[in-house]
Design a protein around this motif. Structure first.
Motif, PDB file in Angstrom:
ATOM      1  N   GLU A  63       0.860  -1.184   0.000  1.00 20.28           N
ATOM      2  CA  GLU A  63       0.000   0.000   0.000  1.00 20.28           C
ATOM      3  C   GLU A  63       0.891   1.227   0.000  1.00 20.28           C
ATOM      4  O   GLU A  63       1.868   1.287   0.750  1.00 20.28           O
ATOM      5  N   VAL A  64       0.588   2.173  -0.859  1.00 17.47           N
ATOM      6  CA  VAL A  64       1.294   3.451  -0.871  1.00 17.47           C
ATOM      7  C   VAL A  64       0.302   4.527  -0.482  1.00 17.47           C
ATOM      8  O   VAL A  64      -0.851   4.508  -0.902  1.00 17.47           O
ATOM      9  N   THR A  65       0.748   5.438   0.348  1.00 16.40           N
ATOM     10  CA  THR A  65      -0.140   6.449   0.915  1.00 16.40           C
ATOM     11  C   THR A  65       0.015   7.786   0.199  1.00 16.40           C
ATOM     12  O   THR A  65       1.041   8.042  -0.448  1.00 16.40           O
ATOM     13  N   GLU A 124       0.725  10.490   1.547  1.00 17.38           N
ATOM     14  CA  GLU A 124       1.900  11.149   2.137  1.00 17.38           C
ATOM     15  C   GLU A 124       3.191  10.718   1.433  1.00 17.38           C
ATOM     16  O   GLU A 124       4.113  11.511   1.265  1.00 17.38           O
ATOM     17  N   GLN A 125       3.249   9.471   1.004  1.00 21.22           N
ATOM     18  CA  GLN A 125       4.436   8.961   0.322  1.00 21.22           C
ATOM     19  C   GLN A 125       4.525   9.430  -1.121  1.00 21.22           C
ATOM     20  O   GLN A 125       5.625   9.571  -1.655  1.00 21.22           O
ATOM     21  N   THR A 126       3.382   9.625  -1.739  1.00 17.80           N
ATOM     22  CA  THR A 126       3.358   9.858  -3.184  1.00 17.80           C
ATOM     23  C   THR A 126       2.925  11.254  -3.604  1.00 17.80           C
ATOM     24  O   THR A 126       2.878  11.543  -4.792  1.00 17.80           O
ATOM     25  N   HIS A 151      -3.207   7.393  -3.459  1.00 19.48           N
ATOM     26  CA  HIS A 151      -3.362   6.299  -2.503  1.00 19.48           C
ATOM     27  C   HIS A 151      -3.581   5.043  -3.322  1.00 19.48           C
ATOM     28  O   HIS A 151      -4.575   4.916  -4.039  1.00 19.48           O
TER      29      HIS A 151
END
Length: 128
Positions: free
Chosen positions: A33-35, A37-39, A43
């Motif tokens: 899972e990528v959030t 905030e990370q990307t 999401h």
């Protein structure tokens, strides 16, 4: 060979619940899972097996009507379980489990529409 496929979900959480339930009988689960905030806003949920995410849903808000994705099943019982799980998770019937001999004599499949109207299939090619 396809490495992975991604679809846009109009309602990310509804699609997440649907796919987690519907794909579990096929042995598929969340691998990554990528959030946002990370990307920087995206999401994404990567589903697959053996540590390899190959099916992604994302929060891009685009509905995927007209798309089709088929997941392989090892047995006809898995196709039946996929259909039951998908329907219980809010899917809409688009073709109950059964043979589709117009494809080939052992083509056993079920079709459901996900929360965004995407045509999702589970198919077993093996003879019974």
């Amino acid at each position: 060979m396809i490495d992975h496929i991604g679809i846009g979900a109009g309602d990310f959480e509804a699609s997440r619940r649907f796919y987690e339930a519907a794909l579990a009988p096929l042995g598929l689960g969340v691998m990554m899972e990528v959030t946002p905030e990370q990307t920087g806003g995206y999401h994404g949920l990567g589903m697959g097996r053996d540590g390899k995410p190959f099916f992604w849903i994302g929060n891009d808000g685009q509905r995927g009507a007209g798309m089709h994705v088929a997941f392989g099943a090892a047995t006809r019982a898995e196709v039946d379980a996929f259909y039951a799980a998908a329907m219980a998770a809010g899917g809409r019937d688009h073709g109950a489990p059964g043979l589709r001999v117009h494809y080939h004599p052992n083509y056993y499949a079920a079709f459901v529409l996900d929360p965004d109207g995407i045509n999702v299939e589970a198919v077993c090619h093996a003879p019974e």
